[in-house]
Write an enzyme that holds these catalytic residues in place. Structure first.
Site, PDB file in Angstrom:
ATOM      1  N   LYS A 124      -7.566  -5.839  11.028  1.00 26.27           N
ATOM      2  CA  LYS A 124      -8.052  -4.471  10.787  1.00 26.27           C
ATOM      3  C   LYS A 124      -9.030  -4.019  11.860  1.00 26.27           C
ATOM      4  CE  LYS A 124     -10.417  -1.650   7.298  1.00 26.27           C
ATOM      5  NZ  LYS A 124     -11.084  -1.659   5.975  1.00 26.27           N
ATOM      6  N   GLU A 145       0.873  -1.181   0.000  1.00 24.68           N
ATOM      7  CA  GLU A 145       0.000   0.000   0.000  1.00 24.68           C
ATOM      8  C   GLU A 145       0.908   1.228   0.000  1.00 24.68           C
ATOM      9  OE1 GLU A 145      -3.720  -1.892   2.544  1.00 24.68           O
ATOM     10  OE2 GLU A 145      -2.065  -0.943   3.616  1.00 24.68           O
ATOM     11  N   ASP A 148     -15.865  -5.978   8.637  1.00 24.95           N
ATOM     12  CA  ASP A 148     -16.913  -5.068   8.182  1.00 24.95           C
ATOM     13  C   ASP A 148     -18.280  -5.749   8.232  1.00 24.95           C
ATOM     14  OD1 ASP A 148     -16.179  -6.835   6.206  1.00 24.95           O
ATOM     15  OD2 ASP A 148     -15.783  -5.318   4.674  1.00 24.95           O
ATOM     16  N   ASP A 195      -0.419  -0.123  10.766  1.00 23.08           N
ATOM     17  CA  ASP A 195      -0.179  -1.359  11.501  1.00 23.08           C
ATOM     18  C   ASP A 195       1.209  -1.921  11.255  1.00 23.08           C
ATOM     19  OD1 ASP A 195      -2.129  -1.945  13.307  1.00 23.08           O
ATOM     20  OD2 ASP A 195      -2.924  -3.672  12.236  1.00 23.08           O
TER      21      ASP A 195
END
Length: 713
Positions: free
Chosen positions: A252, A111, A418, A140
């Site tokens: 996450k 990323e 999620d 993280d």
């Protein structure tokens, strides 16, 4: 939520979709067809000689009927909403609530830091009071590269934000804005562009020249990079929670809960926006659209979150990998919105902070007052006591023996935090709203290689099964806690992997029968033949109508259903296997971060040309390659059989033809291509050997059975 045309403070409206009544009528017809099909299977099971074939077909059709029911529940009451943010702009500045933005990243090489920078800058530049925005970036990986990039972003924002608001810039991600060729740029714009490119070069030079590993063991790191108390700019805070190999970090969801606690101590804004690091803002007025709902006194006491659609930039014309997942992120959302509201998809979602602290009627307070939703954070964020407490709540052992992750905050227990979080909030009584403004709110990056697509969705499959096969399963707990339609609707996601059962059965069984000249489906002269035709055309036809009505096209739909087949033989099947092995304690699986780096020009060119790129060798391509070969054999033998024996195997031939047409990209990648994106040779050879072995075994076995039958008689 009962749809109404009635306006709420003139900020938003809700109206039912016009297709609702026809869909309900067709649901009754299709249900009657399914009941008839089950009767036919039961009758065949009682009278047929080949019970195993009938049982397998019955199992596959029961699963298909169940999955159709989960889809139909979301077609009973679909709604569309509109909002008028211009009405909210007219309000005084004091009426604008503070906004905390959570952005998560974990690896600077998968990323890229400049991607994180653009996402952060795009939301810092919202058409919103700057002193009411606080952006928290969770790293993280604890990478100094990401921290350096954000420090550079903080300096650049002092020029970028005023420029955007002064010139009413709509594309507030610098990378997007400066990628547009414009002959109307002013000298100021050229200067800003030069500043951005210089910053980008510095950051990328540091990233490429440094080999910094992500840290697995490190103390908490909290850096206030920008502070509106002194600079009249949005807050920008870098957070890297404490990591220790001996302590679970819950992926996450754990990072988001750390941000929830740290932000409670520092700013405690009543509204929270969660974003993936690649999901930049495309609409500077997005918060105003969300506030049209969150500020409505008629619904805000039970409104947990406002979900925006997840969309991607750089998708090729017909979306060959179905990366947009239009059914999951748009079509189903419209259906859920007519019930209790859409699911949480992990990004592009505005939360009511209160929703993380128990049901609407039962506030669950955390262990210290400063972490509660009603705490007034009136101290400067750089205050020594504030930073000390923030470091404490970011510790790796802070959640031990607490309600975090179970009753408070983002929920643990699944790789898909999620889905798990949104589902839990709905079960607690919170509602949600699907907000899809004309100008897309957020754009993200999607994989450009098939192996990345199926690997990502295999991880989702495992996480969803963790929820499905638990005491909180939607089919039991969900139905009791929400409603029948809502609970069954959630099952469509939770039991995603179950699609692999009918796909595998229908991908092999009729083909084996066709190779032996045996019928497993009704013949054209039988009335049951037309029932199969009705159910097949009805299911696919309704899916096509859904796709077209929500902005898709026919070619895109064809690619979408083809990817459904590919996922069935790869992501769903292997996800099912890995979950089963993990449940039996025979193996474990971890969290593999999807790479968002796409620096392969040849791969990008193939993607733009809509050519499948299979990437490196993977066992996940073996089943789909094998089934493609067997279907091709079955089709050729079936065509040959038309001229040799007339047994009326029409449905078998239709099914095989459908599979072969869908497998065309696989045949091309096996035989007709020489580029790097073709199917790896070892996969092709192994699948070919297995397919030939199966075909030969079937033919020899069938011949031997016939020979011994003649001898006995």
């Amino acid at each position: 939520m009962e749809p109404e045309r009635k306006r709420s403070a003139a900020l938003h409206t809700c109206h039912p979709c016009r297709r609702t009544i026809p869909y309900r009528i067709y649901a009754v017809i299709h249900t009657c067809g399914i009941i008839s099909l089950m009767y036919n299977h039961a009758h065949s099971l009682a009278t047929a000689d080949t019970a195993i074939t009938t049982v397998l077909l019955l199992i596959s059709d029961v699963v298909l009927a169940f999955m159709w029911a989960t889809t139909t529940c979301l077609r009973f009451n679909p709604v569309h909403r509109t909002e008028d943010p211009n009405k909210y702009v007219a309000k005084p500045k004091e009426d604008f609530p503070k906004l905390d933005v959570f952005i998560c990243t974990a690896n600077p090489y998968k990323e890229p830091p400049m991607m994180v920078v653009n996402t952060a800058l795009s939301v810092m530049a919202y058409e919103y009071p700057s002193d009411k925005i606080s952006v928290y970036v969770s790293d993280d990986g604890g990478s100094s590269l990401t921290l350096f990039a954000l420090m550079e972003a903080a300096k650049f924002s002092e020029h970028w934000l005023p420029f955007c608001k002064k010139n009413n810039v709509q594309d507030r991600s610098p990378e997007v804005y400066f990628s547009l060729v414009s002959s109307y740029w002013t000298d100021e714009a050229e200067n800003i562009k030069t500043m951005y490119e210089d910053m980008k070069k510095r950051v990328e030079h540091v990233v490429h020249s440094s080999k910094v590993d992500t840290l697995h063991d490190h103390p908490s790191i909290i850096k206030v990079l920008q502070n509106y108390a002194t600079e009249k700019m949005p807050n920008l805070i870098y957070v890297s929670r404490e990591k220790n190999r001996a302590s679970p970090h819950n992926f996450k969801a754990g990072a988001l809960n750390t941000l929830l606690r740290v932000s409670s101590v520092m700013t405690n804004s009543p509204v929270i926006l969660t974003l993936d690091c690649d999901m930049f803002s495309n609409n500077p007025r997005t918060p105003l659209h969300a506030l049209c709902y969150l500020s409505d006194p008629k619904i805000n006491s039970t409104l947990g979150f406002v979900q925006f659609p997840q969309k991607f930039h750089g998708i090729n014309k017909n979306d060959i990998y179905a990366s947009e997942l239009r059914r999951l992120f748009v079509i189903n959302m419209v259906g859920f919105d007519g019930l209790m509201g859409p699911t949480y998809v992990g990004t592009g979602c505005f939360f009511n902070r209160r929703a993380f602290y128990g049901p609407p009627t039962n506030l669950i307070l955390p262990e210290v007052d400063e972490l509660g939703p009603n705490w007034i954070a009136d101290k400067p964020i750089k205050d020594h006591d504030v930073l000390a407490l923030a470091h404490n709540v970011a510790g790796c052992n802070y959640e031990r023996n607490s309600n975090w992750g179970s009753k408070i905050g983002f929920r643990y227990g699944s790789l898909v935090e999620d889905y798990c979080t949104g589902y839990s909030l709905h079960c607690e009584g919170w509602r949600s709203v699907f907000c899809s403004p004309p100008k897309t709110a957020f754009y993200g990056d999607s994989p450009k290689c098939l192996i990345d697509v199926v690997s990502q969705q295999k991880r989702w499959t495992i996480g969803l099964l963790e929820v499905a096969i638990s005491r909180f399963s939607p089919v039991t707990y969900g139905v009791r806690s929400t409603s029948l339609l809502m609970g069954i609707g959630y099952c469509q996601y939770a039991f995603w992997a179950f699609w692999s059962i009918p796909l595998v059965i229908y991908g092999f069984l009729p083909q084996f029968a066709l190779l032996n000249g045996v019928s497993v489906f009704p013949k054209p002269s039988e009335p049951w033949f037309w029932l199969y035709i009705l159910l097949f055309l009805g299911s696919f036809g309704q899916d096509l109508v859904d796709f077209l009505l929500e902005g898709g096209n026919c070619h895109g739909w064809w690619n979408d259903q083809r990817m459904w087949l590919i996922r069935g033989f790869s992501s769903f099947t292997f996800g099912f296997i890995e979950f089963t092995l993990k449940t039996l304690n025979l193996s474990t699986h971890g969290f593999n971060l999807t790479s968002k780096v796409n620096d392969d020009d040849k791969q990008s060119k193939r993607y733009e040309q809509e050519i499948f790129d299979f990437g490196h060798s993977s066992t996940m391509f073996f089943p789909i390659t094998m089934v493609a070969i067997i279907n091709l054999f079955a089709l050729l033998y079936g065509i040959y059989g038309i001229f040799v024996w007339d047994k009326g195997l029409v449905l078998e031939l239709m099914l095989v033809s459908f599979a072969v047409v869908n497998s065309w990209p696989i045949y091309m990648a096996m035989v007709l291509r020489e580029d790097d994106g073709k199917l790896p040779k070892n996969v092709c050879i192994l699948a070919g050997i297995f397919a030939c072995f199966v075909v030969v075994y079937l033919k020899v076995g069938f011949f031997c059975k016939g020979f011994f039958f003649l001898i006995r008689n």
